[in-house]
Design a protein around this motif. Structure first.
Motif, PDB file in Angstrom:
ATOM      1  N   LYS A   1       0.827  -1.212   0.000  1.00 22.65           N
ATOM      2  CA  LYS A   1       0.000   0.000   0.000  1.00 22.65           C
ATOM      3  C   LYS A   1       0.860   1.261   0.000  1.00 22.65           C
ATOM      4  CE  LYS A   1      -3.855  -2.066  -0.271  1.00 22.65           C
ATOM      5  NZ  LYS A   1      -4.642  -1.937  -1.520  1.00 22.65           N
ATOM      6  N   ARG A   2       2.010   1.209   0.690  1.00 26.73           N
ATOM      7  CA  ARG A   2       2.909   2.359   0.681  1.00 26.73           C
ATOM      8  C   ARG A   2       3.460   2.596  -0.725  1.00 26.73           C
ATOM      9  NH1 ARG A   2       8.206   2.594   0.593  1.00 26.73           N
ATOM     10  NH2 ARG A   2       8.513   0.419   1.202  1.00 26.73           N
TER      11      ARG A   2
ATOM     12  N   LYS B   1       1.063   4.228  -3.133  1.00 25.29           N
ATOM     13  CA  LYS B   1       0.935   5.672  -2.915  1.00 25.29           C
ATOM     14  C   LYS B   1       2.213   6.432  -3.286  1.00 25.29           C
ATOM     15  CE  LYS B   1      -3.221   6.034  -1.101  1.00 25.29           C
ATOM     16  NZ  LYS B   1      -4.253   6.925  -1.658  1.00 25.29           N
TER      17      LYS B   1
ATOM     18  N   TYR C   1       4.991   6.407  -1.688  1.00 30.82           N
ATOM     19  CA  TYR C   1       5.612   6.918  -0.483  1.00 30.82           C
ATOM     20  C   TYR C   1       6.885   6.117  -0.205  1.00 30.82           C
ATOM     21  CZ  TYR C   1       1.091   9.129   0.570  1.00 30.82           C
ATOM     22  OH  TYR C   1      -0.057   9.871   0.516  1.00 30.82           O
TER      23      TYR C   1
ATOM     24  N   LEU D   1       6.339   7.922   4.861  1.00 32.73           N
ATOM     25  CA  LEU D   1       5.299   7.328   5.706  1.00 32.73           C
ATOM     26  C   LEU D   1       5.590   7.586   7.176  1.00 32.73           C
ATOM     27  CD1 LEU D   1       2.743   5.624   5.901  1.00 32.73           C
ATOM     28  CD2 LEU D   1       4.173   3.564   5.862  1.00 32.73           C
TER      29      LEU D   1
ATOM     30  N   LEU E   1      -2.794   5.627   4.181  1.00 35.59           N
ATOM     31  CA  LEU E   1      -2.718   4.659   3.090  1.00 35.59           C
ATOM     32  C   LEU E   1      -4.048   4.472   2.358  1.00 35.59           C
ATOM     33  CD1 LEU E   1      -0.448   1.904   4.733  1.00 35.59           C
ATOM     34  CD2 LEU E   1       0.215   3.785   3.216  1.00 35.59           C
TER      35      LEU E   1
END
Length: 334
Positions: A14-15, A18, A20, A25, A58
């Motif tokens: 999920k990071r 995005k 990130y 994060l 997230l």
């Protein structure tokens, strides 16, 4: 919660989606980069107080975070909800802004051309009428939306008719038009509006009774401007509404539906048979009964069709009544 390794891989996935970094994060969650690394490597779980912040950053649900899996159905529902809100907003604002622009333009044009406000009021009432249908005034109410739509749309139509009648100086037809439209609204909306009330059982009898009263009012309005034999017209109207009202009363009784239909058809057949005689008596005509001769359809078409219609209706009523009686008999045998 799932095992640490699966959980860590889900956080990393999920990071990454995005775009990130671990540092990004960590800064958004006010933790160290080392803590994020430990989560993703499956060394430890995040503190429970960080659950809601992780979900927010997230863009996942708590259920997805705990199970370490994407809830496809929930995401689809959220996306559809967002799309619905966008469409609803467009449905409200696009017509509203369009009506407002048209109203301002017509206001300026009427003043510029005629140096007074005249036909502008017709435009104003027309736009109010249009607004009552699209997007409708129900946008300002949280409940009773059908009632609001019924009332506002009818009032806006009457307002438009009144504006046109006043502008042309012909107000005499305005009451007749309003009553006629109200009859349609009563037949269409009143049974639905009463379906969730204590009067739901009587909704059809109430609707037909109101329409009957409105019909009499309509006759009286016409009588004022077009003198004719009003009493026979009222009596024939009463005769015409009698089977409808009686059928709604019959439908309120608690017995087999097929028997109800059979009785209603029989009742309408009887009223249909005597309609010609009642018309002759009330209006002083001398039509007499239809003559029947199946050997000469050219001269006796009306009488033959009349007779066949009566027999067909009676047979249909007998069939429905018979089926209803048979249903009751089989139910009692069980």
């Amino acid at each position: 919660m799932t095992d640490k390794k699966t959980f860590g891989l889900f956080i990393k996935q999920k990071r990454t989606e995005k775009n990130y970094s671990q540092k990004d994060l960590a800064q958004m969650l006010f933790v160290t980069e080392w803590a994020v690394s430990k989560w993703e490597r499956g060394v430890s779980y995040p503190d429970i107080t960080l659950i809601s912040d992780i979900c927010r950053v997230l863009d996942i649900s708590e259920h997805e975070l705990i199970t370490a899996s994407t809830d496809t159905d929930a995401r689809k529902m959220r996306q559809e909800a967002r799309a619905f809100r966008v469409i609803s907003g467009a449905w409200f604002w696009v017509p509203t802004i369009s009506y407002a622009i048209a109203l301002v333009i017509c206001f300026i044009c009427n003043l510029a051309v005629n140096h007074t406000l005249s036909w502008f009021f017709i435009v104003l009432s027309s736009l109010i009428c249009a607004y009552s249908f699209i997007p409708t005034f129900t946008s300002f109410f949280k409940s009773k939306k059908l009632l609001v739509f019924t009332a506002t749309s009818y009032i806006s139509i009457c307002l438009l008719l009144f504006t046109c009648a006043a502008y042309t100086g012909t107000l005499y037809w305005f009451p007749t038009a309003c009553i006629g439209i109200l009859m349609g609204y009563v037949l269409l909306f009143l049974p639905i509006l009463l379906s969730d009330s204590k009067l739901s059982r009587y909704r059809f009898i109430i609707s037909f009774t109101i329409v009957f009263a409105l019909t009499l009012m309509l006759l009286l309005c016409v009588r004022i401007h077009n003198p004719f034999r009003i009493m026979p017209a009222i009596l024939i109207t009463c005769y015409g509404f009698t089977p409808a009202i009686l059928c709604t009363i019959i439908c309120m009784f608690r017995f087999d539906a097929f028997i109800k239909v059979g009785i209603c058809i029989s009742l309408c057949t009887v009223m249909y048979y005597f309609a010609e005689y009642v018309t002759d008596i009330l209006f002083g005509t001398n039509g007499g009964s239809y003559r029947i001769n199946f050997n000469n359809w050219q001269q006796y078409t009306e009488g033959n069709v009349y007779f066949i219609s009566l027999i067909s209706l009676l047979l249909i009523s007998v069939v429905f009544t018979g089926v209803g009686i048979l249903r009751i008999y089989r139910k009692n045998d069980r």
